[in-house]
Design a protein around this motif. Structure first.
Motif, short mmCIF file in Angstrom:
data_model
loop_
_atom_site.label_atom_id
_atom_site.label_comp_id
_atom_site.label_asym_id
_atom_site.label_seq_id
_atom_site.Cartn_x
_atom_site.Cartn_y
_atom_site.Cartn_z
N ASP A 28 30.70 28.28 49.39
CA ASP A 28 31.70 28.24 48.32
C ASP A 28 31.74 29.61 47.65
OD1 ASP A 28 29.16 27.86 47.27
OD2 ASP A 28 29.71 26.24 45.92
N SER A 29 30.57 30.07 47.19
CA SER A 29 30.49 31.38 46.54
C SER A 29 29.09 31.95 46.78
CB SER A 29 30.74 31.19 45.03
OG SER A 29 30.09 32.20 44.29
N THR A 30 29.04 33.19 47.25
CA THR A 30 27.71 33.79 47.48
C THR A 30 26.94 33.93 46.16
OG1 THR A 30 28.63 36.02 47.37
CG2 THR A 30 28.37 35.07 49.56
N GLY A 56 35.44 31.67 46.19
CA GLY A 56 34.98 32.97 45.70
C GLY A 56 35.39 33.13 44.24
N LYS A 57 34.43 33.59 43.43
CA LYS A 57 34.69 33.65 41.98
C LYS A 57 34.99 35.06 41.50
CE LYS A 57 30.61 31.88 40.72
NZ LYS A 57 29.57 31.46 39.78
N GLY A 58 35.98 35.18 40.63
CA GLY A 58 36.17 36.39 39.85
C GLY A 58 35.61 36.11 38.46
N ARG A 123 45.07 50.71 43.48
CA ARG A 123 44.99 49.32 43.97
C ARG A 123 43.54 48.88 44.14
NH1 ARG A 123 49.85 47.81 47.38
NH2 ARG A 123 51.35 49.44 46.92
N LYS A 124 43.32 47.59 43.89
CA LYS A 124 41.94 47.09 43.87
C LYS A 124 41.42 46.85 45.29
CE LYS A 124 39.37 43.44 41.47
NZ LYS A 124 39.36 42.70 40.20
N VAL A 125 40.31 47.51 45.60
CA VAL A 125 39.70 47.36 46.93
C VAL A 125 38.42 46.54 46.83
CG1 VAL A 125 38.37 49.53 46.85
CG2 VAL A 125 39.12 48.62 49.05
C1 BT5 Z 1 36.44 40.39 40.08
O1 BT5 Z 1 36.92 39.52 39.15
O2 BT5 Z 1 37.01 41.39 40.45
C2 BT5 Z 1 35.09 40.00 40.66
C3 BT5 Z 1 35.21 39.57 42.10
C4 BT5 Z 1 33.85 39.33 42.71
C5 BT5 Z 1 33.96 38.73 44.07
C6 BT5 Z 1 32.62 38.64 44.75
S1 BT5 Z 1 32.74 38.12 46.40
C7 BT5 Z 1 31.05 37.89 46.50
C8 BT5 Z 1 30.61 37.28 45.18
N1 BT5 Z 1 30.69 35.83 45.23
C9 BT5 Z 1 31.63 35.36 44.40
O3 BT5 Z 1 31.94 34.17 44.25
N2 BT5 Z 1 32.21 36.40 43.73
C10 BT5 Z 1 31.62 37.67 44.10
P1 BT5 Z 1 38.20 39.78 38.24
O4 BT5 Z 1 38.07 41.09 37.55
O5 BT5 Z 1 38.31 38.55 37.41
O6 BT5 Z 1 39.39 39.89 39.26
C11 BT5 Z 1 39.93 38.74 39.89
C12 BT5 Z 1 41.39 39.04 40.19
O7 BT5 Z 1 41.50 39.96 41.29
C13 BT5 Z 1 42.17 37.80 40.65
O8 BT5 Z 1 42.68 37.09 39.55
C14 BT5 Z 1 43.28 38.41 41.51
O9 BT5 Z 1 44.34 38.88 40.70
C15 BT5 Z 1 42.61 39.64 42.12
N3 BT5 Z 1 42.09 39.34 43.47
C16 BT5 Z 1 41.64 38.18 43.99
N4 BT5 Z 1 41.19 38.33 45.23
C17 BT5 Z 1 41.35 39.64 45.53
C18 BT5 Z 1 41.05 40.43 46.66
N5 BT5 Z 1 40.48 39.93 47.76
N6 BT5 Z 1 41.34 41.76 46.59
C19 BT5 Z 1 41.90 42.32 45.50
N7 BT5 Z 1 42.22 41.61 44.40
C20 BT5 Z 1 41.93 40.29 44.40
#
Ligand code: BT5
Length: 263
Positions: A28-30, A56-58, A123-125
């Motif tokens: 679900d999420s690492t 995957g969580k942000g 752009r977000k990488v």
């Molecule tokens: C982040 O949140 O940028 C943190 C992301 C962390 C992901 C990793 S993956 C491994 C580990 N396990 C998890 O469950 N999470 C961590 P935030 O600043 O809230 O940005 C999220 C926003 O980025 C979303 O609302 C989208 O708009 C955008 N987004 C979602 N997926 C994306 C992607 N693959 N690439 C670029 N933007 C993305």
């Protein structure tokens, strides 16, 4: 191509970051898995890696798009002896380390947007999600979750972030080995973590500022229901964002979402 867990583990042997590799094809999420392993006593440096995440969580309950077969989704378990308030600095440290790793394979400038976005050409990488677990008022573990878009192509992105996201493949015009990148990430993370533990946040701060995407820009910062606008004025000794209003008064922001304003 799937990850070759055995080869990866042998490439990471002897390192502090990556001393143990916990690989699952789908999770679900690492970060969730890493938190559970940390609670069970997993050592510092354990890396949880997945090919795909179903949730995957942000930050702030947002989601991270995590399709199979193309990107890196990993979480590192750390056990730093630091005050709980300093844990947020580890997000900035991770940003610096990952930016360095990306720069080794991508000639474009990799910028950091406070607190946790790595951007190429705006752009977000990569996104970073740091979560800590405290026990009896002290830090038990810090989980650093890193989502790096490696071989995803534009058409793979959700339409909602097709214009705001990018991948290493989009930026360099070629595919990259996820395994090489994971090893590179661990290699760059380790010295920065050690610098942080020995010398504190100051050296990380300096490198972070050199990569700040926000220099000279106006920002809008949203925290809970409050919106603040101002000119980027750096980050302070603790990693908090500083913004200056029209009168030059500087405010300190410890958490929130920053948008770079156009013009
Ligand atoms: C982040 O949140 O940028 C943190 C992301 C962390 C992901 C990793 S993956 C491994 C580990 N396990 C998890 O469950 N999470 C961590 P935030 O600043 O809230 O940005 C999220 C926003 O980025 C979303 O609302 C989208 O708009 C955008 N987004 C979602 N997926 C994306 C992607 N693959 N690439 C670029 N933007 C993305």
């Amino acid at each position: 191509m799937q990850f070759d867990e055995k080869t990866l583990q042998s490439r990471l042997t002897g390192r502090r970051i990556g001393c143990r590799l916990h690989y699952e094809e789908t999770v679900d999420s690492t970060n969730r898995v890493a938190m559970e392993l940390a609670q069970g006593g997993a050592p510092e440096g354990t890396v949880v890696l997945a090919d795909r995440q179903t949730a995957g969580k942000g930050r702030l309950q947002r989601s991270w798009q995590s399709p199979a077969g193309c990107n890196l989704y990993l979480s590192v378990i750390l056990r730093p002896a630091i005050p709980p308030n300093d844990a947020a600095q580890i997000t900035l440290l991770a940003g610096v380390a990952v930016a360095e790793a990306i720069s080794a394979v991508c000639p474009e400038r990799v910028g950091i947007k406070w607190p946790n976005d790595l951007l190429i050409g705006g752009r977000k990488v990569c996104g970073i999600l740091t979560e800590s677990r405290t026990v009896a008022g002290g830090i038990d573990s810090v989980i650093v979750g890193i989502g790096l878009n490696v071989n995803m192509v534009k058409a793979d992105f959700d339409p909602a972030h097709r214009e705001t996201a990018t991948s290493l493949r989009e930026e360099t015009g070629r595919e990259h080995s996820r395994e090489d990148l994971l090893v590179l990430l661990c290699e760059r993370f380790e010295p920065w973590y050690e610098i942080f533990l020995h010398d504190g946040f100051a050296p990380v701060r300096e490198e972070w500022l050199a990569r700040a995407e926000m220099a000279g820009k106006r920002l809008r910062v949203l925290f809970r229901d409050e919106v603040r606008e101002g000119l980027f004025a750096g980050i302070d000794r603790d990693g908090a964002l500083l913004i200056a209003d029209e009168q030059g008064a500087v405010r300190r922001i410890t958490a929130g979402d920053a948008t770079i304003m156009k013009g």
